[in-house]
Design a protein around this motif. Structure first.
Motif, PDB file in Angstrom:
ATOM      1  N   TRP A 137      -0.916  -6.921   4.291  1.00  0.00           N
ATOM      2  CA  TRP A 137      -0.312  -5.856   4.741  1.00  0.00           C
ATOM      3  C   TRP A 137      -0.796  -4.971   5.848  1.00  0.00           C
ATOM      4  N   TRP A 138      -2.188  -5.154   5.863  1.00  0.00           N
ATOM      5  CA  TRP A 138      -2.917  -4.280   6.969  1.00  0.00           C
ATOM      6  C   TRP A 138      -2.245  -4.834   8.447  1.00  0.00           C
ATOM      7  N   ARG A 149      -3.881  -8.278   0.484  1.00  0.00           N
ATOM      8  CA  ARG A 149      -3.933  -7.010   1.020  1.00  0.00           C
ATOM      9  C   ARG A 149      -4.180  -7.079   2.283  1.00  0.00           C
ATOM     10  N   PRO A 150      -4.989  -7.938   3.075  1.00  0.00           N
ATOM     11  CA  PRO A 150      -5.122  -7.822   4.354  1.00  0.00           C
ATOM     12  C   PRO A 150      -3.850  -8.288   5.158  1.00  0.00           C
ATOM     13  N   ALA A 196       1.323  -3.403   8.563  1.00  0.00           N
ATOM     14  CA  ALA A 196       1.387  -1.988   8.957  1.00  0.00           C
ATOM     15  C   ALA A 196       1.033  -1.781  10.441  1.00  0.00           C
ATOM     16  N   GLU A 197       0.211  -2.542  11.065  1.00  0.00           N
ATOM     17  CA  GLU A 197      -0.139  -2.476  12.320  1.00  0.00           C
ATOM     18  C   GLU A 197       1.158  -3.075  13.253  1.00  0.00           C
ATOM     19  N   PRO A 215       0.948  -1.187   0.029  1.00  0.00           N
ATOM     20  CA  PRO A 215       0.014  -0.009   0.138  1.00  0.00           C
ATOM     21  C   PRO A 215       0.792   1.234  -0.148  1.00  0.00           C
ATOM     22  N   ALA A 272      -6.697  -9.234  11.053  1.00  0.00           N
ATOM     23  CA  ALA A 272      -6.185  -8.427   9.796  1.00  0.00           C
ATOM     24  C   ALA A 272      -7.224  -7.386   9.603  1.00  0.00           C
ATOM     25  N   PHE A 273      -8.296  -7.301  10.555  1.00  0.00           N
ATOM     26  CA  PHE A 273      -9.139  -6.300  10.718  1.00  0.00           C
ATOM     27  C   PHE A 273      -8.841  -5.307  11.873  1.00  0.00           C
ATOM     28  N   PRO A 274      -7.782  -4.514  11.878  1.00  0.00           N
ATOM     29  CA  PRO A 274      -7.196  -4.227  13.068  1.00  0.00           C
ATOM     30  C   PRO A 274      -8.031  -2.997  13.830  1.00  0.00           C
ATOM     31  N   ARG A 275      -9.230  -2.526  13.257  1.00  0.00           N
ATOM     32  CA  ARG A 275      -9.792  -1.791  14.119  1.00  0.00           C
ATOM     33  C   ARG A 275     -10.860  -2.332  14.923  1.00  0.00           C
TER      34      ARG A 275
END
Length: 322
Positions: free
Chosen positions: A111-112, A108-109, A115-116, A61, A298-301
């Motif tokens: 990379w999420w 892509r997930p 990144a976190e 990203p 993979a869904f950091p929020r």
């Protein structure tokens, strides 16, 4: 983290009723994807993967490129990436092996997650892009991963290295420790695994209860992928199915932490692996998140994901650069 409801219900059991509202909504949305249906049996994977055009890795990203340096090199002829934060860097170095039931490329997930991890820990993250099945197998993957680790040790102390991965990549994170030992290399400091796929045979009798509430995965197609990865060898060999490893290998694991949700077919074997490893004398923790689906960090929020990354930050610490 293990918990019970006010009525005493054990929320580590497979159930679609537990977890935060955000987790339950995310699981419902994931249930609309075709992944579970495609893996229900072997027809789809057998029709899709043999003879395919080899898949491409998801692009890094631009937001990650803006805040990190990206180093790309060839190790044993394979593309290998290292991401380093421009600010707040620490001595920590993560080797992250991505999941995808050994047949899918980094998505892509992933990379999420990476990144976190760099944001929370200041770690450099090396991403080995190992060759996939059915084109390749575990026999080719581990010599490459050993070469990657040797390269990482040129700039990092072993105690500062953490092997991480999700799903199939979580099993690789565990099994690499044994391949490194066999190669005469020092043990890394830690292992962290998100929803690791620890036994490709799926013979654990507890699996069907988890499969029934898993919004993402079914067993049949995964078992076929695991057989491709084993490529004719016993699929219970420790480098393919770490939950089947003998006691002497389990005993030498570094400190290991597993993050697992209860709406995940991988939960059953994570319990078996933890129990066998602890009985062998290893320091293996299993952090359980009720209602969590496969690789939910993979869904950091998500609230549960924020708790996972906070725990990882404490587990790694933030060792200062000299």
């Amino acid at each position: 983290m293990t918990s019970t409801d006010a009525d005493g219900t054990d929320t580590t059991e497979p159930s679609a009723k537990h977890g935060s509202l955000a987790m339950r909504l995310a699981a419902r949305l994931i249930g609309f994807l075709p992944t579970k249906r495609n893996l229900d049996g072997t027809d789809w994977v057998n029709a899709t993967y043999p003879g395919r055009s080899y898949p491409a890795t998801a692009a890094i990203p631009w937001t990650l490129k803006r805040t990190h340096t990206v180093q790309e090199k060839r190790i044993d002829g394979l593309r290998t990436l290292t991401i380093r934060p421009l600010r707040g860097a620490t001595r920590s170095h993560i080797v992250y092996t991505h999941g995808g039931i050994y047949i899918n490329e980094l998505a892509r997930p992933h990379w999420w997650i990476i990144a976190e991890l760099t944001k929370r820990t200041g770690a450099a993250v090396t991403v080995p892009l190992y060759r996939l099945a059915p084109e390749s197998s575990y026999r080719e993957a581990f010599p490459y991963l050993v070469s990657v680790y040797r390269d990482v040790l040129r700039t990092a102390q072993p105690e500062d290295v953490t092997l991480m991965g999700d799903s199939a990549g979580g099993a690789l994170a565990v099994a690499q420790t044994w391949a490194f030992r066999e190669a005469g290399l020092p043990s890394p400091g830690r292992v962290v695994a998100f929803s690791p796929w620890l036994d490709v045979t799926a013979t654990n009798p507890a699996i069907p209860a988890y499969e029934a509430v898993d919004p993402m995965l079914s067993v049949g197609g995964g078992v076929q992928a695991g057989l491709w990865w084993a490529d004719g060898d016993d699929p219970r060999t420790p480098l393919v199915s770490p939950a089947c490893a003998p006691e002497d290998l389990l005993a030498v694991l570094p400190r290991t932490r597993i993050y697992q949700g209860t709406r995940d077919v991988c939960m059953a074997d994570a319990v078996v692996f933890r129990d066998r490893a602890v009985a062998a004398g290893a320091a293996v923790d299993l952090e359980v998140y009720p209602g969590g689906f496969h690789v939910f960090p993979a869904f950091p929020r998500l609230p549960e994901s924020r708790a996972v990354f906070a725990d990882i930050t404490a587990f790694l610490g933030r060792p200062a650069l000299p």
